[in-house]
Design a protein around this motif. Structure first.
Motif, PDB file in Angstrom:
ATOM      1  N   TYR A 153       0.938  -0.696   0.077  1.00  0.00           N
ATOM      2  CA  TYR A 153      -0.019   0.023  -0.246  1.00  0.00           C
ATOM      3  C   TYR A 153       0.986   1.379   0.192  1.00  0.00           C
ATOM      4  O   TYR A 153       1.576   1.411   0.863  1.00  0.00           O
ATOM      5  CB  TYR A 153      -0.650   0.212   1.324  1.00  0.00           C
ATOM      6  N   THR A 155       0.934   4.770   0.971  1.00  0.00           N
ATOM      7  CA  THR A 155       0.846   5.508   1.958  1.00  0.00           C
ATOM      8  C   THR A 155       1.607   4.840   2.934  1.00  0.00           C
ATOM      9  O   THR A 155       2.408   5.469   2.959  1.00  0.00           O
ATOM     10  CB  THR A 155      -0.846   5.261   2.159  1.00  0.00           C
ATOM     11  N   ASP A 156       1.718   3.624   3.337  1.00  0.00           N
ATOM     12  CA  ASP A 156       2.559   2.314   3.790  1.00  0.00           C
ATOM     13  C   ASP A 156       3.958   2.546   3.853  1.00  0.00           C
ATOM     14  O   ASP A 156       5.107   3.025   4.357  1.00  0.00           O
ATOM     15  CB  ASP A 156       2.182   1.740   4.611  1.00  0.00           C
ATOM     16  N   ALA A 159       5.452   6.346   4.503  1.00  0.00           N
ATOM     17  CA  ALA A 159       6.016   6.112   5.820  1.00  0.00           C
ATOM     18  C   ALA A 159       7.385   5.227   6.225  1.00  0.00           C
ATOM     19  O   ALA A 159       7.850   6.096   7.068  1.00  0.00           O
ATOM     20  CB  ALA A 159       4.554   5.710   6.562  1.00  0.00           C
ATOM     21  N   ASP A 160       7.395   4.308   5.778  1.00  0.00           N
ATOM     22  CA  ASP A 160       8.245   3.577   5.670  1.00  0.00           C
ATOM     23  C   ASP A 160       9.499   4.058   5.229  1.00  0.00           C
ATOM     24  O   ASP A 160      10.848   3.576   5.721  1.00  0.00           O
ATOM     25  CB  ASP A 160       7.781   1.536   4.942  1.00  0.00           C
ATOM     26  N   HIS A 193      -7.893   0.796  -0.713  1.00  0.00           N
ATOM     27  CA  HIS A 193      -7.603   1.454   0.822  1.00  0.00           C
ATOM     28  C   HIS A 193      -7.802  -0.267   1.379  1.00  0.00           C
ATOM     29  O   HIS A 193      -8.803  -1.103   1.561  1.00  0.00           O
ATOM     30  CB  HIS A 193      -8.344   2.436   1.533  1.00  0.00           C
ATOM     31  N   ALA A 245      -5.883   6.268   6.936  1.00  0.00           N
ATOM     32  CA  ALA A 245      -5.054   5.623   7.176  1.00  0.00           C
ATOM     33  C   ALA A 245      -3.813   6.193   6.876  1.00  0.00           C
ATOM     34  O   ALA A 245      -2.428   5.994   7.387  1.00  0.00           O
ATOM     35  CB  ALA A 245      -5.194   4.756   5.453  1.00  0.00           C
ATOM     36  N   ALA A 249      -0.334   6.039   9.322  1.00  0.00           N
ATOM     37  CA  ALA A 249       1.305   5.937   8.981  1.00  0.00           C
ATOM     38  C   ALA A 249       1.677   7.621   9.335  1.00  0.00           C
ATOM     39  O   ALA A 249       3.217   7.506   9.808  1.00  0.00           O
ATOM     40  CB  ALA A 249       0.684   6.376   7.196  1.00  0.00           C
ATOM     41  N   ARG A 252       3.026   6.394  13.199  1.00  0.00           N
ATOM     42  CA  ARG A 252       3.975   5.851  12.905  1.00  0.00           C
ATOM     43  C   ARG A 252       5.726   6.312  12.851  1.00  0.00           C
ATOM     44  O   ARG A 252       6.757   5.727  13.632  1.00  0.00           O
ATOM     45  CB  ARG A 252       3.716   4.680  11.709  1.00  0.00           C
TER      46      ARG A 252
END
Length: 476
Positions: A153, A155-156, A159-160, A193, A245, A249, A252
């Motif tokens: 995904y 968005t993740d 963020a990652d 999503h 979502a 993120a 996180r």
């Protein structure tokens, strides 16, 4: 906070000012951002310089208006390779100033200002979306100049990558700047999503997004509004899920800041590039959701939150009218860096407004107003009034925002407001004459949301002309 704080700027894509719990929306779920607002300061009248992606982002970086930096529409055409054009080449940005001050810079997410495969000066980390938009799965990305596909995904994935940058920078002596540029909540909406974010909205009434009768200027494509999708309810579920979502993120990323014991040493900003209508005014989309382009507050206002312990007031809401062209000078002042170069145009630092005990302007219709533009469409907005001017022939608009905050009654032809219209028109023309440059002035451009094809040159109107356009709209 140290003399040179770290900086993290979260930028969302197409987020309406209403799409935030802290702004009063009880339907959308944004617990992380709501908490950030409670611990920092929220601006509820922060405007983009243009209600479309690329011009708005260019202004956030440079502090210049579109009719000075020359980006007037979202960028269409090649985003990488020899045919891609860096439209900000040679134009100073606040990231340049940060690099000069010794910051190590990182980008995770959307760029969309041309030459996405060329990391800008000072960036030691570059993970950029190839173009301006994509599905939320298998998105084409660039790590430096090397193409890759984001797994999972999007968005993740953004963020990652941002978290990986924080992990790498935590041991550095130099301060860092990190731009986390999400594509959320930009379309596509439905079916994009994770269930954990869509399912909570299945029974939502969406009273915050009334589906009004289609606006007479609404642009449509493929059976639905150009900025939306044919199934409005599924689109709403997707839009709200995208925001929630993204909120998770962001949580996180902030948690990793805390894990490295860096939160108290970091300026954190959250904002969007431009606003968005999800049915308000009978529109799905932003400025280019209609033709002629619109300048409704839902399109030109954006959410804005800043958190900086020891530098920014806690739990405060600022109501002053502020703009993206004020952003570079403000961020640099908060970081203790001279931002005077970004106050040579219309921008002014509003860092002092963010302090504990700061007084807001008492004047209800102060001389400093905000302006926005989209090609030949220009706006001037005060606390109480808004005037929208469309070159060359109109239609023009005038709203009394005290009596009509929802911008429902266009009073442009009301004799009682003739003097007020004339005064705002004069102020608007004077302001743009002061801050626009002849080789980048957009007032004669045939922009209709078709994408900026090439940079301005000796023939600015022709440079932006879509295929088949004959130049007739250059008459002012």
């Amino acid at each position: 906070m140290s003399a040179r704080p770290n900086i993290v700027v979260f930028l969302s894509d197409d987020q309406g000012p209403w799409a935030l719990g802290a702004a009063g929306n009880t339907e959308i779920r944004t617990p992380v951002l709501d908490d950030l607002a409670a611990r920092g300061t929220r601006l509820d009248r922060f405007f983009c310089t243009s209600p479309v992606c690329s011009p708005a982002r260019a202004s956030l970086l440079t502090g210049r208006i579109p009719s000075a930096h020359g980006v007037h529409d979202y960028l269409d055409g090649p985003n990488t390779g020899p045919d891609s054009v860096d439209l900000l080449a040679g134009q100073p940005s606040y990231t340049d100033a940060l690099a000069d001050a010794g910051y190590r810079l990182g980008l995770s997410g959307k760029w969309h200002l041309g030459a996405s495969d060329v990391p800008r000066r000072g960036f030691v980390h570059w993970y950029a979306l190839e173009g301006g938009g994509s599905p939320y799965h298998d998105a084409p990305m660039l790590r430096g100049a090397t193409p890759e596909v984001a797994s999972g995904y999007l968005t993740d994935a953004i963020a990652d990558d941002a978290i990986a940058f924080l992990d790498a920078e935590a041991g550095q002596d130099a301060p860092f700047f990190l731009a986390v540029n999400f594509t959320a909540p930009h379309k596509p909406f439905a079916g994009q999503h994770p269930d954990e974010y869509t399912e909570p909205y299945r029974d939502c009434a969406f009273e915050s997004c009334p589906q009004e009768e289609p606006h007479p200027w609404l642009q449509t494509l493929g059976g639905g509004p150009i900025g939306g999708e044919p199934d409005a309810r599924e689109a709403l579920i997707g839009y709200f899920a995208a925001v929630t979502a993204m909120d998770a993120a962001i949580g996180r990323v902030l948690e990793r800041l805390r894990a490295h014991d860096l939160e108290q040493e970091t300026i954190v900003v959250f904002l969007s590039d431009n606003g968005f209508n999800c049915g308000q005014h009978g529109i799905w989309g932003k400025g280019n959701g209609t033709f002629p382009m619109n300048m409704y507050d839902e399109s030109v206002l954006v959410p804005f939150i800043v958190f900086a312990p020891g530098r920014v007031a806690e739990g405060r809401v600022v109501h002053d009218l502020l703009s993206a062209y004020d952003f570079p000078a403000t961020l640099l002042e908060l970081a203790g860096i001279d931002g005077a170069a970004f106050e040579e145009g219309p921008g002014r630092s509003f860092a002092t407004l963010l302090e504990d005990g700061a007084d807001e302007t008492a004047d209800e219709d102060r001389a400093v107003v905000v302006h926005s533009e989209y090609g030949p469409v220009r706006m001037i907005r005060t606390r109480r009034r808004k005037y929208v001017h469309r070159f060359p022939y109109g239609p023009h608009e005038f709203y009394d925002l005290e009596a009509d905050p929802g911008e429902r009654e266009n009073l442009i032809d009301d004799p009682e407001h003739t003097a007020a219209v004339a005064e705002l028109r004069q102020r608007m023309h004077g302001w743009f004459a002061e801050h626009a440059t002849p080789d980048a002035d957009g007032s004669a451009l045939p922009v209709w949301g078709a994408g900026q094809l090439t940079p301005l040159g000796d023939d600015p109107a022709g440079a932006f002309a879509p295929p088949g356009w004959d130049g007739a709209a250059t008459v002012r």
